[in-house]
Design an enzyme around this catalytic site. Structure first.
Site, PDB file in Angstrom:
ATOM      1  N   ASN A 163       5.367 -12.804   2.006  1.00  0.00           N
ATOM      2  CA  ASN A 163       5.694 -12.808   0.582  1.00  0.00           C
ATOM      3  C   ASN A 163       7.066 -13.467   0.434  1.00  0.00           C
ATOM      4  O   ASN A 163       8.079 -12.863   0.734  1.00  0.00           O
ATOM      5  CB  ASN A 163       5.729 -11.358   0.064  1.00  0.00           C
ATOM      6  CG  ASN A 163       6.233 -11.270  -1.368  1.00  0.00           C
ATOM      7  OD1 ASN A 163       6.307 -12.281  -2.073  1.00  0.00           O
ATOM      8  ND2 ASN A 163       6.576 -10.063  -1.799  1.00  0.00           N
ATOM      9  N   TRP A 164       7.051 -14.704  -0.040  1.00  0.00           N
ATOM     10  CA  TRP A 164       8.303 -15.473  -0.114  1.00  0.00           C
ATOM     11  C   TRP A 164       9.167 -15.084  -1.309  1.00  0.00           C
ATOM     12  O   TRP A 164      10.288 -15.552  -1.439  1.00  0.00           O
ATOM     13  CB  TRP A 164       7.993 -16.974  -0.186  1.00  0.00           C
ATOM     14  CG  TRP A 164       7.429 -17.556   1.079  1.00  0.00           C
ATOM     15  CD1 TRP A 164       7.249 -16.905   2.277  1.00  0.00           C
ATOM     16  CD2 TRP A 164       6.997 -18.898   1.278  1.00  0.00           C
ATOM     17  NE1 TRP A 164       6.717 -17.777   3.198  1.00  0.00           N
ATOM     18  CE2 TRP A 164       6.554 -19.008   2.611  1.00  0.00           C
ATOM     19  CE3 TRP A 164       6.929 -20.032   0.458  1.00  0.00           C
ATOM     20  CZ2 TRP A 164       6.057 -20.196   3.145  1.00  0.00           C
ATOM     21  CZ3 TRP A 164       6.428 -21.217   0.984  1.00  0.00           C
ATOM     22  CH2 TRP A 164       6.003 -21.292   2.317  1.00  0.00           C
ATOM     23  N   LYS A 165       8.627 -14.318  -2.227  1.00  0.00           N
ATOM     24  CA  LYS A 165       9.367 -13.896  -3.430  1.00  0.00           C
ATOM     25  C   LYS A 165       9.964 -15.136  -4.130  1.00  0.00           C
ATOM     26  O   LYS A 165       9.362 -16.202  -4.073  1.00  0.00           O
ATOM     27  CB  LYS A 165      10.441 -12.867  -3.066  1.00  0.00           C
ATOM     28  CG  LYS A 165       9.889 -11.751  -2.190  1.00  0.00           C
ATOM     29  CD  LYS A 165      10.821 -10.600  -2.032  1.00  0.00           C
ATOM     30  CE  LYS A 165      10.232  -9.614  -1.041  1.00  0.00           C
ATOM     31  NZ  LYS A 165      10.918  -8.344  -1.015  1.00  0.00           N
ATOM     32  N   HIS A 201       3.103  -5.220  -6.670  1.00  0.00           N
ATOM     33  CA  HIS A 201       4.262  -5.185  -5.767  1.00  0.00           C
ATOM     34  C   HIS A 201       5.363  -4.337  -6.420  1.00  0.00           C
ATOM     35  O   HIS A 201       5.557  -4.371  -7.634  1.00  0.00           O
ATOM     36  CB  HIS A 201       4.767  -6.606  -5.493  1.00  0.00           C
ATOM     37  CG  HIS A 201       5.786  -6.640  -4.401  1.00  0.00           C
ATOM     38  ND1 HIS A 201       7.108  -6.344  -4.626  1.00  0.00           N
ATOM     39  CD2 HIS A 201       5.672  -6.893  -3.075  1.00  0.00           C
ATOM     40  CE1 HIS A 201       7.768  -6.425  -3.474  1.00  0.00           C
ATOM     41  NE2 HIS A 201       6.916  -6.762  -2.517  1.00  0.00           N
ATOM     42  N   GLU A 211       8.450  -4.680  -6.681  1.00  0.00           N
ATOM     43  CA  GLU A 211       9.441  -5.394  -7.503  1.00  0.00           C
ATOM     44  C   GLU A 211       8.865  -5.678  -8.901  1.00  0.00           C
ATOM     45  O   GLU A 211       9.600  -5.677  -9.891  1.00  0.00           O
ATOM     46  CB  GLU A 211       9.891  -6.685  -6.794  1.00  0.00           C
ATOM     47  CG  GLU A 211      10.810  -6.352  -5.624  1.00  0.00           C
ATOM     48  CD  GLU A 211      10.791  -7.339  -4.471  1.00  0.00           C
ATOM     49  OE1 GLU A 211      10.322  -8.474  -4.634  1.00  0.00           O
ATOM     50  OE2 GLU A 211      11.256  -6.949  -3.373  1.00  0.00           O
ATOM     51  N   GLU A 226       3.719  -0.100   1.196  1.00  0.00           N
ATOM     52  CA  GLU A 226       5.105  -0.561   1.305  1.00  0.00           C
ATOM     53  C   GLU A 226       6.032   0.510   0.740  1.00  0.00           C
ATOM     54  O   GLU A 226       6.252   0.557  -0.482  1.00  0.00           O
ATOM     55  CB  GLU A 226       5.290  -1.852   0.509  1.00  0.00           C
ATOM     56  CG  GLU A 226       4.383  -2.975   0.931  1.00  0.00           C
ATOM     57  CD  GLU A 226       4.956  -4.314   0.523  1.00  0.00           C
ATOM     58  OE1 GLU A 226       5.325  -5.085   1.405  1.00  0.00           O
ATOM     59  OE2 GLU A 226       5.072  -4.562  -0.688  1.00  0.00           O
ATOM     60  N   GLY A 279      13.277  -4.715   1.965  1.00  0.00           N
ATOM     61  CA  GLY A 279      14.517  -5.491   1.887  1.00  0.00           C
ATOM     62  C   GLY A 279      15.765  -4.705   2.243  1.00  0.00           C
ATOM     63  O   GLY A 279      16.880  -5.172   2.025  1.00  0.00           O
ATOM     64  N   SER A 333      10.684  -4.185   5.659  1.00  0.00           N
ATOM     65  CA  SER A 333      11.578  -4.532   6.775  1.00  0.00           C
ATOM     66  C   SER A 333      10.845  -4.657   8.106  1.00  0.00           C
ATOM     67  O   SER A 333      11.383  -4.315   9.156  1.00  0.00           O
ATOM     68  CB  SER A 333      12.742  -3.538   6.862  1.00  0.00           C
ATOM     69  OG  SER A 333      13.509  -3.590   5.676  1.00  0.00           O
ATOM     70  N   GLY A 345       8.383  -9.729   3.935  1.00  0.00           N
ATOM     71  CA  GLY A 345       9.252 -10.406   2.971  1.00  0.00           C
ATOM     72  C   GLY A 345      10.264 -11.279   3.700  1.00  0.00           C
ATOM     73  O   GLY A 345       9.957 -12.385   4.149  1.00  0.00           O
ATOM     74  N   GLY A 346      11.470 -10.767   3.863  1.00  0.00           N
ATOM     75  CA  GLY A 346      12.590 -11.529   4.439  1.00  0.00           C
ATOM     76  C   GLY A 346      12.240 -12.272   5.719  1.00  0.00           C
ATOM     77  O   GLY A 346      12.596 -13.446   5.882  1.00  0.00           O
TER      78      GLY A 346
END
Ligand code: PEP
Length: 256
Positions: A12-14, A100, A102, A172, A178, A218, A239-240
């Site tokens: 997930n590149w956000k 998600h 966010e 999640e 994150g 994470s 993610g990251g």
């Protein structure tokens, strides 16, 4: 790890990466995945909407799937700035992240809007990756199971067994997204087993054994191997650590 369920690693590149950075990352991944012949894990990338078409073309002859990070809960019409599932389908997109944390936190999305989006995705044969998870306060108050059950009941358990079998669940924990904090292997396995039990109760053992449940929060090249070896963890939503090809590839390789 159950061998009958799909193993999936999804990035997930956000709201990160330019078009050129996205294309370079994909080109690097294509090369690295081609060298990894033994790996049978499915790879999904969720870039910005505006790159989907380009990246679909770039990955056409490869095993990489391109999905969207979100979609509208309306099917069509006067909703400025929104992207419908039909639009995603028309460019050949095959998967979408729904619910998600966010989106829930910053855009007030709910289990109900998630359910609406999931219905539209199923209608267009796009795989929903339904994201669920509890906050730190909820976990500290020992409410995590209640919260997850409610997210399942209100967001996705209205589907019939056939449609539900086509979905992917991503657990999640919000406190791990994150933050560098990861669920312990006991916490991850406990929640994944809980989710699978709820699927068994609602549908059947067969359905529960078909649906992939991903861990997100994470997850990185250091902890992926341990997390992915848990009996009810079928992969990760990353993610990251999906923003650098080498890091992401090492997570994919955690399945070997
Ligand atoms: C996510 O946003 O889905 C996620 C898991 O992020 P991170 O890996 O950066 O915690």
């Amino acid at each position: 790890m159950n061998l009958t369920r799909k193993k999936i690693v999804a990035g997930n590149w956000k709201m990160n990466l330019t078009l050129q950075e996205s294309q370079s990352l994909v080109a690097e991944l294509i090369g690295m995945i081609a060298d990894e012949k033994k790996n049978d894990c499915e790879v999904y990338l969720f870039p910005s909407f505006i790159y989907i078409n380009t990246l679909l073309r770039q990955t056409q002859e490869t095993s990489i799937h391109i999905g969207a990070q979100n979609c509208s809960n309306k099917s069509t019409g006067a909703y400025t700035g929104e992207t419908s599932i039909r639009m995603l389908s028309s460019v050949g997109c095959k998967a979408v992240l729904i619910g998600h944390s966010e989106r829930r936190t910053y855009y007030q999305e709910t289990n109900i809007t998630s359910a609406e989006k999931i219905n539209l995705a199923i209608e267009q044969h796009i795989t929903p990756f339904y994201c669920i998870g509890e906050t730190l306060n909820e976990r500290n108050a020992n409410q995590q199971f209640e919260i997850i059950e409610q997210q399942l009941n209100e967001g996705i358990f209205h589907l019939n067994a056939d449609h539900f079998s086509k979905c992917v669940i991503a657990y999640e924990p919000i406190w791990a997204i994150g933050t560098g904090l990861t669920a312990t292997i006991d916490q991850a396995q406990e929640m994944h087993a809980f989710i699978r039990n709820k699927i068994t109760e609602k549908y059947s053992v067969n359905v529960a054994q078909q649906v992939s449940i991903l861990y997100g929060g994470s997850c990185n090249e250091q902890n992926a191997n341990e997390l992915f070896s848990l009996p009810d963890v079928d992969g990760g939503l990353i993610g990251g650590a999906s923003l650098k090809s080498r890091n992401f590839m090492n997570i994919i390789k955690a399945f070997q």
